[in-house]
Scaffold this motif. Structure first.
Motif, short mmCIF file in Angstrom:
data_model
loop_
_atom_site.label_atom_id
_atom_site.label_comp_id
_atom_site.label_asym_id
_atom_site.label_seq_id
_atom_site.Cartn_x
_atom_site.Cartn_y
_atom_site.Cartn_z
N ALA A 234 0.88 -1.28 -0.11
CA ALA A 234 -0.07 0.09 -0.07
C ALA A 234 0.99 1.39 -0.07
CB ALA A 234 -1.06 0.05 1.25
N VAL A 235 2.09 1.19 0.90
CA VAL A 235 2.88 2.47 1.00
C VAL A 235 3.62 2.54 -0.42
CG1 VAL A 235 5.01 3.40 1.66
CG2 VAL A 235 3.29 2.37 3.28
N MET A 236 3.98 1.40 -0.99
CA MET A 236 4.57 1.43 -2.43
C MET A 236 3.54 2.37 -3.22
SD MET A 236 6.13 -2.26 -2.83
CE MET A 236 6.99 -3.23 -1.59
N ASN A 237 2.49 1.86 -3.55
CA ASN A 237 1.76 2.45 -4.52
C ASN A 237 1.36 3.65 -4.33
OD1 ASN A 237 0.98 0.31 -6.77
ND2 ASN A 237 0.51 -1.10 -4.94
N GLN A 238 0.83 3.91 -2.82
CA GLN A 238 0.67 5.43 -2.66
C GLN A 238 1.59 6.34 -2.83
OE1 GLN A 238 -1.38 5.17 1.31
NE2 GLN A 238 -2.46 3.47 0.64
N VAL A 239 2.88 5.91 -2.40
CA VAL A 239 4.21 6.94 -2.71
C VAL A 239 4.39 7.22 -4.00
CG1 VAL A 239 6.38 7.33 -2.32
CG2 VAL A 239 5.21 6.62 -0.57
N LEU A 240 4.13 6.13 -4.87
CA LEU A 240 4.36 6.25 -6.39
C LEU A 240 3.27 7.11 -7.02
CD1 LEU A 240 5.12 2.35 -7.52
CD2 LEU A 240 6.61 4.40 -7.59
#
Length: 414
Positions: A234-240
């Motif tokens: 979730a962090v990966m996608n939200q930061v991207l």
């Protein structure tokens, strides 16, 4: 008829030549040429912390860097046995290591104030390499400085923090770390931070906290690489979704091949071309080999059942349950998977040397990078793609971050 025989003989000879494996000497010569032209960039090495464990804070700054350090690993995957280190000056030279993100790790369990204090102490250890041995190491802040150092025959060292908790999730402390030379930061380690969920903790924010975008924006403005290793998908996608600069995964592998939270799912790998980032494949056996993952789960369960006084019981368990072998070829499988899904422009290496108690057979130290490149060369990788993997991709990402930082800083002053 004679012409047909000659033609058939020629075709047979050509087929035989294609079927024969590449001459090892030829492959080794290719790899030497590739790594001379594009020395290795590695995303994660814990030598500064290993030195601190072995010699203490002050002793780490005077320890002999010509030989590896022996420590009792504190990794969750350790057995309590002494571990011979993976990094030394002779091995750095033998492995053609040119660019290194030095991890200034501190335990995620520390209080915020103590984490900040120890982080800045670790920065001092990492920077001491160049201060003591300027003939071998250089502390660099930019891609141009890094390339210049490598051309001078030195290892270009870049300071990297391993968790926003190490700056107390605080923008002012981030700026102080940047002023001390930090140019990369993982957003979380083994535990959630005030702003970011870890891959290995119970979700706190279901990704990132509402204050996190401002923190990412400041990392972009400063030119600090946003490192998505250790964070939840979730962090990966939200930061991207919000970063203005390419990201890195400093030491993560492919989740499709080894299903552990620390690895990168294919849906995230597919986002790398649009972002311009890089996934630096790690060598950690627990993130590479499914058999090792299963073995580790059984070992953890046995240790839990044995209770606090489990040392003798676990020695017996280890003797009866040999650790599965992880190989260099398995690491190459992960490199190839990332290259296939994300693209050859978006793969690199992040060994995690001196941060784990054991490594795959064939990749036991920083001296062994050429062996991995030889394996990939035998699998058909071109010299151009080998150079991208080695350091060209990383340098491109570093330059792109610098460009974004300059643009954002100009906008902020208008």
């Amino acid at each position: 008829m004679r012409s047909f025989i000659l033609a058939g003989t020629a075709l047979f000879a050509a087929a035989c030549a294609q079927a024969q494996p590449a001459n090892p000497t030829d492959t080794d010569a290719r790899v030497e040429a590739v790594l001379k032209a594009a020395p290795v960039a590695d995303g994660h090495n814990d030598w500064p912390y290993a030195l601190r464990l072995a010699y203490g804070l002050e002793g780490a700054k005077t320890a002999d860097l010509e030989k590896p350090v022996t420590v009792v690993s504190t990794s969750a995957f350790a057995t309590g046995e002494p571990t011979v280190g993976h990094t030394s000056i002779p091995w750095i030279r033998k492995g053609h290591l040119g660019y290194q993100l030095w991890s200034v790790y501190v335990p995620a369990s520390l209080s915020p104030d103590e984490a900040v204090k120890q982080t800045f102490e670790q920065i001092g250890i990492a920077k001491s390499f160049a201060q003591r041995r300027p003939d071998v190491f250089a502390n660099v802040l930019t891609a141009d400085e890094a390339v210049k150092a490598v051309k001078a025959g030195k290892l270009a060292g870049i300071v990297a923090i391993e968790g926003a908790n190490q700056v107390n999730d605080d923008i002012e402390t981030l700026r102080k770390a940047h002023a001390q030379g930090v140019r990369s930061m993982t957003l979380a380690h083994s535990k959630n931070t005030r702003l970011f969920d870890s891959a290995t903790d119970t979700p706190l924010h279901n990704g990132i906290a509402k204050e996190a975008p401002a923190f990412i924006a400041e990392m972009n403005r400063l030119g600090v690489l946003v490192d998505l290793s250790h964070v939840s998908p979730a962090v990966m996608n939200q930061v991207l979704d919000i970063t203005k600069a390419p990201v890195i995964f400093s030491h993560s592998s492919a989740r499709a091949l080894a299903d552990v939270p620390r690895n990168v799912p294919d849906d995230v790998l597919k986002r790398m071309p649009a972002n311009g980032g890089i996934v630096m494949v790690t060598f950690v056996p627990q993130f590479i080999n499914p058999a090792r993952i299963e073995w580790q789960a059984r070992r953890d369960a046995a240790a839990k059942a044995a209770g606090p006084d489990s040392a003798e019981a676990m020695k017996a368990w280890d003797a009866a349950n040999p650790r599965p072998v992880t190989t260099l070829a398995m690491v190459a499988d992960h490199v190839e998977h990332v290259a296939k899904v994300a693209g050859y422009d978006h793969v690199g290496l992040g060994g995690d040397f001196d941060g784990v108690p054991d490594l795959p057979e064939g990749l036991e130290s920083v001296a062994k990078y050429p062996a991995l490149f030889a394996e990939l060369a035998r699998r058909g990788w071109s010299d151009a793609n080998l150079k991208k993997l080695s350091s060209e991709n990383f340098l491109r990402v570093l330059r792109a971050n610098e460009k974004v930082a300059k643009q954002l800083s100009k906008s902020a002053t208008r």
